[in-house]
Design an enzyme around this catalytic site. Structure first.
Site, PDB file in Angstrom:
ATOM      1  N   CYS A 106     -22.122  -5.684  21.066  1.00 61.54           N
ATOM      2  CA  CYS A 106     -21.434  -6.901  20.601  1.00 61.54           C
ATOM      3  C   CYS A 106     -20.252  -7.212  21.526  1.00 61.54           C
ATOM      4  CB  CYS A 106     -20.932  -6.640  19.179  1.00 61.54           C
ATOM      5  SG  CYS A 106     -20.022  -7.996  18.469  1.00 61.54           S
TER       6      CYS A 106
ATOM      7  N   CYS B 229     -21.715 -13.545  24.846  1.00 68.36           N
ATOM      8  CA  CYS B 229     -22.061 -13.319  23.434  1.00 68.36           C
ATOM      9  C   CYS B 229     -23.527 -12.900  23.389  1.00 68.36           C
ATOM     10  CB  CYS B 229     -21.841 -14.616  22.657  1.00 68.36           C
ATOM     11  SG  CYS B 229     -22.438 -14.540  20.960  1.00 68.36           S
TER      12      CYS B 229
HETATM   13  N1  DGL Z   1     -22.451 -10.196  18.450  1.00 67.54           N
HETATM   14  C1  DGL Z   1     -21.416 -11.213  18.581  1.00 67.54           C
HETATM   15  C2  DGL Z   1     -20.914 -11.221  20.034  1.00 67.54           C
HETATM   16  O1  DGL Z   1     -21.601 -10.823  20.944  1.00 67.54           O
HETATM   17  C3  DGL Z   1     -21.927 -12.589  18.207  1.00 67.54           C
HETATM   18  C4  DGL Z   1     -22.177 -12.777  16.736  1.00 67.54           C
HETATM   19  C5  DGL Z   1     -20.957 -12.557  15.891  1.00 67.54           C
HETATM   20  O2  DGL Z   1     -20.026 -13.389  15.895  1.00 67.54           O
HETATM   21  O3  DGL Z   1     -20.898 -11.520  15.242  1.00 67.54           O
HETATM   22  O4  DGL Z   1     -19.792 -11.605  20.251  1.00 67.54           O
END
Ligand code: DGL
Length: 315
Positions: free
Chosen positions: A106, A223
């Site tokens: 993430c 992201c």
């Molecule tokens: N996994 C999050 C990121 O890569 C995107 C989704 C979220 O906001 O949890 O920042």
């Protein structure tokens, strides 16, 4: 012996209620990092499966345990304190199962919680996606003009901007939060006029510059969800903009870290993948299949509760 909290019934009859109660628990032996252990990967949800896909390509002989904290998605709109707490809980569960390395798939957790994770799980290596993503951007850019698309929390924290200018001090970095991209990707809307309209709304300000030389020449998909939108972003932005995501460079960073510690698996062609989530196995399987690029069934997903995951013992 360390303390931990459990949710217990207390009181009697009408006064009966449930409270968090501290209990003492026997410390587990510190895990030795051995090559036969799996690699733990976590994300706020299914988006991190784009990273797992790249890790599987690079390291097919390894076992992976992937945890998506689907009950608390999205992390990208939460406060730094919540993001840190959620990330530590997710990583604790993986650590309890026994992992030789933690990959923070993430971007938001990598931007906000990496130091806390590295501190808590030392000596287990913790690898985030943000530094590899910044490195990929600096390699791709010609003129040093870089746009980063990410969640609100990642953009607000400024970690991508800092990681890029640390490598390339003359870089001009524009960061833009694109929360609707997360929803579009989760919905499986990866092309068509609505998606293109949203891209124009977010990016025209940055890319339709009066002076062509002022346009970014590189776009970082900061992201987990955004790689599935790469083809439509390419159509809208044209061939001159390099589009980079951190998945492939993170896979290389992981292979390096395992090699340096002598725990890379060389003994087989194919490992296993275990999928964990905190909610919704049906949705995980349906949406996750798009991100992982292979079919998934709800029965492939084990539901876990992070409330009782414990920090590693220092006893
Ligand atoms: N996994 C999050 C990121 O890569 C995107 C989704 C979220 O906001 O949890 O920042």
């Amino acid at each position: 012996m360390p303390w931990r909290y459990v949710y217990c019934d207390v009181g009697y009859a009408a006064n009966r209620r449930q409270v968090w109660t501290p209990v003492r628990s026997k410390p587990k032996d510190d895990q030795a990092i051995s090559s036969s252990l799996p690699i733990g990967v976590f994300d706020s949800g299914v988006g991190g499966l784009t990273v797992l896909r790249a890790l599987l390509d690079q390291l097919p002989g390894e076992d992976f345990v992937y945890l998506g904290d689907t009950a608390r998605l999205p992390y990208g709109t939460k406060s730094p304190a919540s993001i840190r707490q959620y990330s530590l809980q997710a990583a604790r569960l993986l650590h309890e199962r026994g992992v030789k390395c933690l990959v923070v798939a993430c971007n938001t957790a990598s931007a906000i919680a990496l130091d806390a994770l590295a501190h808590e799980f030392d000596p287990v290596p913790v690898i985030g996606v943000l530094e590899p993503g910044a490195a990929a951007a600096c390699q791709a850019t010609r003129a040093g003009r870089i746009a980063v698309l990410a969640t609100e929390s990642t953009v607000r924290g400024g970690a991508y901007q800092a990681a890029i200018t640390r490598r390339r001090p003359d870089a001009i970095v524009t960061a833009r939060a694109c929360p609707l991209f997360v929803a579009l990707a989760e919905e499986g809307w990866t092309d068509g006029p609505i998606v293109e309209g949203v891209i124009h709304r977010y990016l025209d300000e940055i890319f339709v510059a009066d002076v062509a030389a002022a346009r970014p020449d590189t776009l970082v998909l900061g992201c987990t969800h955004f790689p599935v939108l790469a083809p439509v972003l390419r159509d809208v932005l044209g061939p001159d903009v390099a589009i980079v995501d951190s998945a492939a460079t993170t896979a290389v960073a992981l292979a390096d870290a395992l090699t340096r510690r002598g725990v890379l698996r060389h003994d087989r062609a194919a490992g296993t993948v275990t999928l964990l989530a905190t909610d919704g196995p049906e949705r995980f399987a349906r949406v996750g299949a798009v991100f992982l690029g292979r079919p998934l069934a709800p029965a492939d997903v084990e539901i876990v509760d992070l409330a009782f995951a414990q920090a590693p013992s220092r006893a």
